[in-house]
Design a protein around this motif. Structure first.
Motif, PDB file in Angstrom:
ATOM      1  N   LEU A  47       0.885  -1.199  -0.264  1.00 40.99           N
ATOM      2  CA  LEU A  47      -0.347   0.451   0.073  1.00 40.99           C
ATOM      3  C   LEU A  47       1.027   1.543  -0.304  1.00 40.99           C
ATOM      4  O   LEU A  47       1.825   0.876   0.840  1.00 40.99           O
ATOM      5  CB  LEU A  47      -0.704  -0.079   1.206  1.00 40.99           C
ATOM      6  CG  LEU A  47      -1.291   0.955   0.999  1.00 40.99           C
ATOM      7  CD1 LEU A  47      -2.393   1.430   0.123  1.00 40.99           C
ATOM      8  CD2 LEU A  47      -2.485   1.128   2.836  1.00 40.99           C
ATOM      9  N   SER A  97      -7.931   0.379   1.208  1.00 37.88           N
ATOM     10  CA  SER A  97      -7.547  -0.524   0.660  1.00 37.88           C
ATOM     11  C   SER A  97      -8.145  -2.503  -0.140  1.00 37.88           C
ATOM     12  O   SER A  97      -7.314  -2.780  -0.774  1.00 37.88           O
ATOM     13  CB  SER A  97      -6.118  -1.018   1.133  1.00 37.88           C
ATOM     14  OG  SER A  97      -6.223  -1.843   2.654  1.00 37.88           O
ATOM     15  N   PHE A 100      -9.116  -2.779  -3.525  1.00 34.33           N
ATOM     16  CA  PHE A 100      -8.449  -3.191  -4.754  1.00 34.33           C
ATOM     17  C   PHE A 100      -7.979  -5.047  -3.926  1.00 34.33           C
ATOM     18  O   PHE A 100      -6.439  -4.425  -4.332  1.00 34.33           O
ATOM     19  CB  PHE A 100      -6.963  -2.116  -4.339  1.00 34.33           C
ATOM     20  CG  PHE A 100      -8.454  -1.181  -5.335  1.00 34.33           C
ATOM     21  CD1 PHE A 100      -8.310  -0.533  -6.053  1.00 34.33           C
ATOM     22  CD2 PHE A 100      -8.245  -0.135  -4.127  1.00 34.33           C
ATOM     23  CE1 PHE A 100      -9.330   0.616  -6.996  1.00 34.33           C
ATOM     24  CE2 PHE A 100      -8.574   1.184  -4.497  1.00 34.33           C
ATOM     25  CZ  PHE A 100      -9.045   1.635  -5.663  1.00 34.33           C
ATOM     26  N   GLU A 103      -4.937  -6.858  -6.573  1.00 32.80           N
ATOM     27  CA  GLU A 103      -3.482  -5.754  -7.156  1.00 32.80           C
ATOM     28  C   GLU A 103      -2.375  -5.730  -6.010  1.00 32.80           C
ATOM     29  O   GLU A 103      -2.247  -6.016  -4.638  1.00 32.80           O
ATOM     30  CB  GLU A 103      -4.397  -4.598  -7.420  1.00 32.80           C
ATOM     31  CG  GLU A 103      -5.412  -4.051  -8.207  1.00 32.80           C
ATOM     32  CD  GLU A 103      -5.247  -2.287  -8.380  1.00 32.80           C
ATOM     33  OE1 GLU A 103      -4.603  -1.765  -7.887  1.00 32.80           O
ATOM     34  OE2 GLU A 103      -6.605  -2.167  -8.856  1.00 32.80           O
ATOM     35  N   ILE A 106      -1.089  -1.217  -5.033  1.00 31.98           N
ATOM     36  CA  ILE A 106      -2.248  -0.273  -4.304  1.00 31.98           C
ATOM     37  C   ILE A 106      -1.260   1.105  -3.834  1.00 31.98           C
ATOM     38  O   ILE A 106      -1.546   1.637  -3.166  1.00 31.98           O
ATOM     39  CB  ILE A 106      -2.606  -0.399  -3.335  1.00 31.98           C
ATOM     40  CG1 ILE A 106      -3.576  -2.000  -3.001  1.00 31.98           C
ATOM     41  CG2 ILE A 106      -4.077   0.423  -2.943  1.00 31.98           C
ATOM     42  CD1 ILE A 106      -4.116  -2.231  -1.783  1.00 31.98           C
TER      43      ILE A 106
END
Length: 124
Positions: A47, A97, A100, A103, A106
């Protein structure tokens, strides 16, 4: 001189997070950025809260104020090297967060969480 690029450790509930702050300095100030990256232990996801300068928002670009982000209208500031600040930003960003989840990296605008953290601190 201390090493501000080292990987730091933060424990929140049952999760261990590793975090680092990176500063990107470019010739033009408006192209510079400060990035707070958080990595949960045992997971390859990251993140990244990215702070870029704006008309009423400043990021530090020198060693003296390293890791500081500042909102000009009220002069509220946060230091991204302080564990308490990182924990509050993580808690503010956690609901977003999760959206997503697929992914690997992020990347989000950190200023939206800055506002939430500063408002919570002033209310307390």
């Amino acid at each position: 001189m201390k090493n501000d690029r080292r990987l730091r450790r933060l424990v929140v509930d049952d999760t261990t997070w590793y975090w680092t702050v990176r500063q990107r300095v470019k010739p033009a100030y408006e192209d510079c950025s400060l990035t707070l990256s958080l990595y949960p232990e045992g997971n390859r996801r990251r993140l990244a809260l990215i702070f870029r300068p704006d008309s009423d928002r400043i990021i530090s670009n020198c060693y003296f104020l390293s890791g500081t982000v500042l909102r000009l209208p009220d002069h509220s500031c946060l230091n991204l090297y302080e564990p308490g600040t990182v924990r509050r930003l993580l808690e503010a960003a956690a609901p977003t967060s999760g959206i997503f989840a697929s992914e690997q990296v992020i990347e989000v605008d950190g200023w939206q969480y800055f506002d939430a953290v500063v408002e919570a601190l002033t209310a307390a």
